[in-house]
Every structure is written in C-alpha cells, then in structure tokens.
Design an enzyme around this catalytic site. Structure first.
Site, PDB file in Angstrom:
ATOM      1  N   LYS A  92       0.840  -1.200   0.000  1.00  0.00           N
ATOM      2  CA  LYS A  92       0.000   0.000   0.000  1.00  0.00           C
ATOM      3  C   LYS A  92       0.872   1.244   0.000  1.00  0.00           C
ATOM      4  O   LYS A  92       1.648   1.462   0.923  1.00  0.00           O
ATOM      5  CB  LYS A  92      -0.916   0.051   1.225  1.00  0.00           C
ATOM      6  CG  LYS A  92      -1.971   1.170   1.118  1.00  0.00           C
ATOM      7  CD  LYS A  92      -2.687   1.418   2.418  1.00  0.00           C
ATOM      8  CE  LYS A  92      -1.970   2.420   3.287  1.00  0.00           C
ATOM      9  NZ  LYS A  92      -1.960   3.809   2.708  1.00  0.00           N
TER      10      LYS A  92
ATOM     11  N   GLU B 200      10.382   0.653  10.222  1.00  0.00           N
ATOM     12  CA  GLU B 200      11.358   1.733  10.028  1.00  0.00           C
ATOM     13  C   GLU B 200      10.602   3.028  10.269  1.00  0.00           C
ATOM     14  O   GLU B 200       9.784   3.447   9.450  1.00  0.00           O
ATOM     15  CB  GLU B 200      11.952   1.685   8.614  1.00  0.00           C
ATOM     16  CG  GLU B 200      13.281   2.424   8.496  1.00  0.00           C
ATOM     17  CD  GLU B 200      13.133   3.923   8.285  1.00  0.00           C
ATOM     18  OE1 GLU B 200      13.101   4.652   9.298  1.00  0.00           O
ATOM     19  OE2 GLU B 200      13.049   4.355   7.139  1.00  0.00           O
TER      20      GLU B 200
ATOM     21  N   CYS C 205      14.037  10.530   7.370  1.00  0.00           N
ATOM     22  CA  CYS C 205      14.241  10.136   8.776  1.00  0.00           C
ATOM     23  C   CYS C 205      15.694  10.243   9.208  1.00  0.00           C
ATOM     24  O   CYS C 205      15.985  10.265  10.399  1.00  0.00           O
ATOM     25  CB  CYS C 205      13.735   8.719   9.001  1.00  0.00           C
ATOM     26  SG  CYS C 205      11.971   8.514   8.739  1.00  0.00           S
TER      27      CYS C 205
ATOM     28  N   GLU D 258      10.392  15.021  15.940  1.00  0.00           N
ATOM     29  CA  GLU D 258      10.770  15.064  14.529  1.00  0.00           C
ATOM     30  C   GLU D 258       9.957  16.122  13.791  1.00  0.00           C
ATOM     31  O   GLU D 258       8.732  16.061  13.760  1.00  0.00           O
ATOM     32  CB  GLU D 258      10.565  13.691  13.894  1.00  0.00           C
ATOM     33  CG  GLU D 258      11.075  13.599  12.480  1.00  0.00           C
ATOM     34  CD  GLU D 258      10.987  12.181  11.932  1.00  0.00           C
ATOM     35  OE1 GLU D 258      11.875  11.805  11.140  1.00  0.00           O
ATOM     36  OE2 GLU D 258      10.033  11.464  12.272  1.00  0.00           O
TER      37      GLU D 258
END
Length: 478
Positions: free
Chosen positions: A178, A251, A285, A381
């Site tokens: 997906k 991840e 990331c 983040e």
C-alpha cells in the site's frame, strides 16, 4: 474548461481494478496544491481480494529457484531503467521533487538496490550441515515467511517501495503493498511494469488511507507486516500484528544528531550538512537536522550555516537550480510551521522560518539556534527543512545531548581525531553512524534503527534475511 483527472487503480491478481465500492481519494500535486488524479479508497473487500491473490500465488513463487527469482528481479531493474522517464514524471507529480534530482538521486539507487537483492536471492547463508549429536545430522533451512503486507511512506514513494518489495520477492514471498494516500501514482506505475514480469498474484498494490493499511495488517493472511512511517503508525501496526503474532518490520522516525567538534573544517562541514539537512525538504528520517556544535566554534558555524541556508533554493520541479521541492501535503506544511510558531523565547531563527509563496506547500530553508535539550523542536521530529543548532562543552555533553532523544536511527560525527571518532561511533545509540559525512546509503549496508525508530533492517543481507524464517531439520543416520 476542466481538465479530466487521471484515474489510478488498484493492481490485484494481475489486473487493474477500482475499489469494490467505488470510493476514491483526490490526489494533490504538492507543487501546485491542485488535484491531478483520483485513487481508490480501498476497503475490506479489496484487501481480501489482494490477500487471496497473494496467498494463491505464494506456493509456486516460494518453490521457484533462487536463480529464477534473480532473473525476474533483474528484468524488473532493466524495465525500471527503460521506463525511467515515466517513473520520474509520476514521482514528481506525487511529490513535487526536482526533476533533475529525482533522475540522478533516486532512479540509479533504486535500480542498483533491485539488482543487489537479485544477487542476494542466490546467496542465503546459514550454519553448515553437521553432526552436532552422535548419529544425527542437522540441516538449517531458510524459507520465505509467506504473504507480506507492506506500507510505504510519502517521502520517497518509489524508493521505499523498492526497499519493501525487492527483498521480499527475492526471498520467495508474495506482496500486498500500500502506498501513501498522498503519493500513489508512482507505485501504481510500478505495478504496471512489474505485472508484465512476475506471475499474477505475486505483486499486488492496494491504494487507500490509514484504515486500508490497518485492514491489511489485521488481516489473517499475511505472515509479516512491514511499514515505513511515523512512530505512532508503527506502534499501531505492532499492536495490531500482536493479536495473531505476525512478524513485524518497522522503520520509523528519526532525529539524527550531527556532532561537530572544534577541529572540524567548518566550511566543508557546513556545505555537506546543509545539503544533508535540506535535501528532500528535510523529509527524511536520517536528515541532518539536529546539529550539536562545540562551543568554541558555535557562533562561526551558525553564521556560516545561516548563509548556506539563505543561498539554498526551493521551487518548482523543472527549476534546475533548486535543492528541494515542497513539503508533501497541507498537513505537513501546518506541522512544520507549527514548530516554528511555537519556538520558545530563548530560540533564535537565524534563517528562513516561513512559507514560500502561496502556491503549493513550499517552506524556506530554516536554521534555529539558542535551543535547549528539552525544547519541543529538539525532542520531536519536524520532518521539514529546519536545522536546529545546540552548543556543547565537551565529548561527554555531546553524547548526552545526542543520545537524549527517543529516536535512534542515524547520526554523524565530524572530527579529524580518529580515536574520538571511534569512541563516539561506539557510544552513539543509533543504527548508523557516519563520520565526516552524512546521509550516503549503499545497498550492501543495513539501514534501520533502535528505540522508537523501530526494528528490522532495510537493504543489505540483513534486510534480506528479515524476510526469511529459519527451520531446523534433523535426520537419523541409523
């Protein structure tokens, strides 16, 4: 005059299909803010059909030889090269990324990574057969895990899809993938290309939103769920997968420390760090967005970094002078802007700090100094073109600050002192430590983090092995 929207469709069991109930999502080009396509909003019936197709295809694909799977993956890599212009065009509409950088920085690594896993298919390693008990021989088999439910993110839609499907297919698994609801176009094109090469049912694409992803993970068919995404999404996947003990590969986010010592070549470090922090609008990331600088060079470094930010350009995809394009979507623009709007009084915006233009989701290259370890923008983040700078006094404090976040994906150390670099690389609690560089990746080396950055590895032989299971076979010699 109205322009007809492109109609994207799911790819299930070798054919393109609309969502069973006909629902769709508008897909927006982030460089313009305008809708350019519709994508299926897939529900349970679509997920059921994809899982059924993958399960039916699994036995034959599992029993194919490594050489056969290698041949298929090499054909996919060749086909991606041949269709590179089409893939780039789809990805640019997905993301608004610069055309030239997408061509140079994404297509070659993707093709190389597929070819790496094609080779890995024939190099599974394990303990040699032997008599570990008198009269009995033991053999270790590595087998594919089964059907894999995979969810890719919107920051690198093409490349992260490759990181998902290539090792899974190489190991003999079948896939239901997906894409993000904001970036389905390039993945649907990949399905068109791959579908001409693999047997039907081996590779399936289901488009939709987070509920679609949840239905995939909760489905009883997959033996493994793999996701690249936010920490919150990863936690939800792990919780859902735990209900029937699925294997999980995560991840997740990152908050990479960039530790700059006093003996560093400041000009070279600033040049490299600014690129590694602003590339892809900081939507990475591993981006070099949390800089820790020794107090003796702090002011000089901040001044140079602010000048580098001011000289960095964002803009439309066809502008060859830009380093990065827009943020991916309106929500992400709101999130990045919110971090700057909420900065504490002791913080100072050295460069940028505002949206660029009123068309699309562009944000200026931004540098913020004067920050403290417990500030929101240090601990969380941002996922945008924002580089923060903190000052440290010595190696111990640098490590304290660097490790003092919940993320643990990537980091870098900048120094000419080899012994210090080795001490830091041992003590930094991150899945990757770069020394005097930041962000290069190669197919042969593992990528993945610790703590809330997740577990499991992408790329490398370790990433390949994550998509296998181990079986012990023992036979009597009598």
């Amino acid at each position: 005059m109205t322009t007809e929207l492109r109609r994207l469709r799911n790819y299930i069991n070798g054919e393109f299909r609309d969502a069973a109930d006909g629902r769709t999502i508008d897909v927006i080009n982030p460089a313009t803010g305008e809708v350019y396509a519709t994508s299926p909003l897939s529900g349970q019936a679509d997920v059921d059909a994809a899982m059924e197709a993958a399960a039916a295809a699994f036995p034959a694909w599992r029993d194919s030889t490594p050489a056969e799977r290698q041949k298929v993956l090499l054909k996919i890599a060749d086909a991606f090269e041949e269709r590179a212009e089409d893939l780039i065009a789809a990805e640019v509409e997905n993301t608004g990324k610069p055309v030239a950088l997408t061509a140079s920085e994404e297509i070659p690594p993707m093709v190389d990574q597929i070819r790496f896993f094609a080779g890995a298919a024939r190099l599974l390693e394990g303990r040699s057969a032997g008599e570990y008990m008198e009269g009995l021989t033991s053999i270790v088999r590595r087998e594919p895990v089964g059907v894999c439910a995979q969810v890719a993110p919107w920051n690198y839609p093409m490349m992260m899809a490759v990181w998902k499907f290539a090792p899974a297919l190489a190991a003999g698994n079948t896939v239901v993938l997906k894409p993000s609801d904001t970036t389905p176009a390039s993945t649907v094109l990949m399905a068109e290309i791959i579908g001409q090469i693999v047997p039907k049912g081996v590779f399936n694409v289901v488009c939709g939103d987070r509920d679609t992803g949840r239905a995939m993970v909760e489905h009883p068919t997959p033996a493994m769920a793999s996701i690249t995404g936010s920490v919150r999404a990863g936690m939800q996947v792990a919780e859902s997968a735990a209900k029937d003990v699925k294997r999980v590969h995560l991840e997740l986010g990152g908050k990479a420390p960039v530790v700059v010592f006093e003996d560093t070549d400041i000009d070279k470090a600033v040049e490299d760090i600014s690129v590694a922090g602003f590339f892809n609008a900081g939507q990475d990331c591993t981006a070099a967005t949390r800089v820790l600088v020794h107090e003796s060079i702090h002011d000089e470094f901040v001044s140079a970094l602010a000048k580098a930010a001011a000289a960095t350009k964002t803009g439309q995809p066809d502008d060859e002078d830009v380093l990065y394009g827009p943020l991916n979507n309106a929500n992400q623009l709101k999130q990045v802007s919110g971090f700057i709007d909420r900065l504490p009084a002791h913080a100072k915006v050295e460069a940028g700090g505002q949206r660029v233009g009123d068309k699309g989701y562009f944000y200026a290259p931004t540098v913020v100094s004067g920050l403290k370890q417990d500030d929101e923008i240090i601990q969380n983040e941002v996922f945008g073109p924002v580089i923060t700078v903190q000052s440290f006094t010595d190696e111990a404090q640098a490590l304290e600050y660097a490790n003092g976040v919940e993320y643990a994906l990537a980091s870098s150390v900048w120094t000419k002192d080899h012994a210090r670099a080795m001490r830091m690389s041992k003590a930094l609690d991150f899945g990757c430590v770069w020394i005097n560089t930041h962000i290069p990746l190669v197919a042969e080396m593992p990528h993945g983090g610790f703590k809330k950055s997740g577990y499991g590895k992408d790329l490398s032989g370790y990433g390949f092995e994550d998509y296998t299971r181990i079986k012990h076979v023992m036979t009597s010699l009598g």
